[in-house]
Design an enzyme around this catalytic site. Structure first.
Site, PDB file in Angstrom:
ATOM      1  N   ALA A 118       0.815  -1.228   0.203  1.00 38.70           N
ATOM      2  CA  ALA A 118       0.094   0.058   0.043  1.00 38.70           C
ATOM      3  C   ALA A 118       0.932   1.322  -0.063  1.00 38.70           C
ATOM      4  O   ALA A 118       2.238   1.048   0.148  1.00 38.70           O
ATOM      5  CB  ALA A 118      -0.824   0.168   1.212  1.00 38.70           C
ATOM      6  N   LYS A 119       0.305   2.547  -0.176  1.00 36.73           N
ATOM      7  CA  LYS A 119       0.982   3.659  -0.025  1.00 36.73           C
ATOM      8  C   LYS A 119       0.112   4.896   0.064  1.00 36.73           C
ATOM      9  O   LYS A 119      -1.130   4.522  -0.277  1.00 36.73           O
ATOM     10  CB  LYS A 119       1.883   3.893  -1.542  1.00 36.73           C
ATOM     11  CG  LYS A 119       3.217   4.884  -1.199  1.00 36.73           C
ATOM     12  CD  LYS A 119       4.047   4.036  -0.424  1.00 36.73           C
ATOM     13  CE  LYS A 119       5.354   4.729  -0.192  1.00 36.73           C
ATOM     14  NZ  LYS A 119       6.440   3.958   0.233  1.00 36.73           N
ATOM     15  N   GLY A 120       0.402   5.675   0.645  1.00 37.48           N
ATOM     16  CA  GLY A 120      -0.537   7.265   0.826  1.00 37.48           C
ATOM     17  C   GLY A 120       0.164   8.289   0.632  1.00 37.48           C
ATOM     18  O   GLY A 120       1.678   8.267   0.650  1.00 37.48           O
ATOM     19  N   ASP A 159       7.494   7.980   5.132  1.00 35.62           N
ATOM     20  CA  ASP A 159       7.711   8.255   3.938  1.00 35.62           C
ATOM     21  C   ASP A 159       8.557   9.567   3.563  1.00 35.62           C
ATOM     22  O   ASP A 159       8.658  10.114   4.823  1.00 35.62           O
ATOM     23  CB  ASP A 159       6.941   7.886   2.988  1.00 35.62           C
ATOM     24  CG  ASP A 159       7.682   7.575   1.557  1.00 35.62           C
ATOM     25  OD1 ASP A 159       7.724   8.454   0.668  1.00 35.62           O
ATOM     26  OD2 ASP A 159       7.778   6.305   1.164  1.00 35.62           O
TER      27      ASP A 159
END
Length: 429
Positions: A118-120, A159
């Protein structure tokens, strides 16, 4: 080492970069063809499971309300709960987040940990915002994602532009929504809140371990090897520090203020101390001479470590790279168009989904410790992380030899095969 624990991207974004999603898919397609992936599995794996777009009204310090756009993309959860960082950057876009989410799926699979990807991200410039504004933005984002996040559903991490502070706010806000302390909902937390020892340096350490493993295969001796590192944030500075400690000669480094070169080798301990004492910038550091930042990637070194942003190695500068080995500390630093040029020059590349997976590996350890309610020692974390990284490299290297393909494509083959086989054994989509 008194290194900062907040990852702030150290290099400027390159103009006219390729679409990172297209770059990721081009490698995926090659690996899928090598594996003979069936059409159904291909269609399932190429698209994310879920894309969430939110708009977050936030009260600013001047009394005005500003609306920020945020994203969370869950690419795949067949191996376990999805895992991936949250970046705060003014250039965040949905395609980038989708590519990074897919990369996380392959990254977790290649090091054999039970996570999906996943990534946001939130479109913002955290360097122009106060701590209070960033906190209100982070809490608003967490509330908007309360049905996405969860210790057994989707686990965010730091991140670009985020760090332990933001992860603490996410944990606190999520805990309020469920009425109990939920330490395992996020990783990269401060140590006092359940963070893991070894997490801050984990990505850089994984880059170092991958580099040494590749050097061993290439017959490169530590005492004869020179290195240039683009980026001197968390990943770049820890990579430099750990390589320096092993005896490699770091001739060039760069950050947002420029690039710096010392043909006799930079004392990385001095460089980090200077950076920490001067607002996180190397500008004015007397242990190296300023150089043209665009020349760092093509400088006369044996090992090149791009540890900044995507697509800094392109078809335009790839023909001039002199390094024998590239170890990717950043996500997607090499564009797909540069791959055949680099491969044709005989340059070995330890790809991002392998080289920088030390971070997610120790994030996994943090999650396990939170689940267990038991803290591991630094030696335990380091030993287990090094073993996982070394075993992953050996598997990818063996695959590259089996199919006569690059390490990059071999890493995708290993990862995609693991995910595809899991779908087969689970018996459905």
């Amino acid at each position: 080492m008194a290194a900062t624990t907040v990852y702030k991207e150290p290099a400027p974004r390159v103009e006219n970069t390729e679409n990172p999603l297209e770059s990721m898919m081009s490698r995926f397609n090659v690996a899928a063809e090598i594996l003979g992936l069936d059409d159904t599995t291909y269609e399932v794996l190429k698209a994310p499971d879920k894309q969430v777009i939110v708009h977050l009204p936030v009260s600013m310090d001047d009394g005005k309300v500003r609306v920020f756009e945020g994203y969370r993309v869950v690419h795949n959860t067949i191996l376990g709960p999805s895992k991936g960082g949250i970046r705060y950057d003014k250039n965040v876009n949905l395609d980038e987040v989708k590519a990074l989410a897919a990369w996380m799926t392959w990254k977790c699979a290649v090091v054999d940990i039970p996570y999906g990807g996943a990534k946001g991200g939130i479109i913002c410039d955290p360097t122009t915002m106060s701590a209070g504004e960033i906190e209100r933005l982070t809490r608003a984002y967490t509330v908007s994602m309360k049905d996405v996040f969860g210790p057994d559903r989707d686990i965010p991490a730091p991140d670009m532009g985020t760090g332990p502070r933001e992860m603490a706010w996410i944990m606190d806000e999520f805990s309020k929504t469920v009425g109990q302390t939920a330490s395992a909902v996020v990783t990269g937390k401060p140590l006092v809140m359940g963070g893991s020892l070894g997490r801050t340096e984990a990505t850089g350490r994984g880059v170092m371990i991958s580099c040494l493993a590749a050097m061993n295969k290439l017959g490169m001796k530590i005492e004869e090897t020179s290195v240039a590192i683009q980026g001197f944030g968390n990943v770049g500075s820890w990579t430099a520090k750990l390589m320096f400690d092993k005896g490699l000669t770091i001739k060039g480094v760069s950050d947002i203020s420029g690039a710096y070169w010392n043909d006799n080798g930079i004392n990385i301990d001095d460089a980090i101390a200077y950076k920490n004492a001067h607002g996180g910038r190397l500008e004015g550091f007397e242990g190296a001479s300023p150089m043209d930042p665009s020349k760092l990637l093509t400088s006369a070194v044996d090992v090149l470590v791009p540890a900044a942003v995507e697509d800094v190695i392109t078809e335009h500068n790839a023909p001039y790279i002199q390094a024998k080995l590239i170890v990717e500390g950043a996500n997607g630093p090499t564009s797909a168009s540069a791959d055949p040029i680099i491969y044709g020059k005989g340059i070995s590349v330890v790809p991002d989904i392998l080289a920088n997976s030390g971070g997610v590996t120790v994030s996994y350890f943090e999650w396990v410790q939170n689940k267990q309610g038991f803290k591991w020692s630094l030696d335990m974390v380091t030993e287990r992380a090094d073993r996982i990284m070394t075993e992953a490299f050996e598997k990818v290297y063996a695959t590259s030899q089996k199919y006569n393909i690059s390490l990059r494509i071999a890493a995708y083959v290993v990862a995609i095969d693991k995910v595809a086989q899991t779908y087969k054994y689970r018996g459905g989509y």
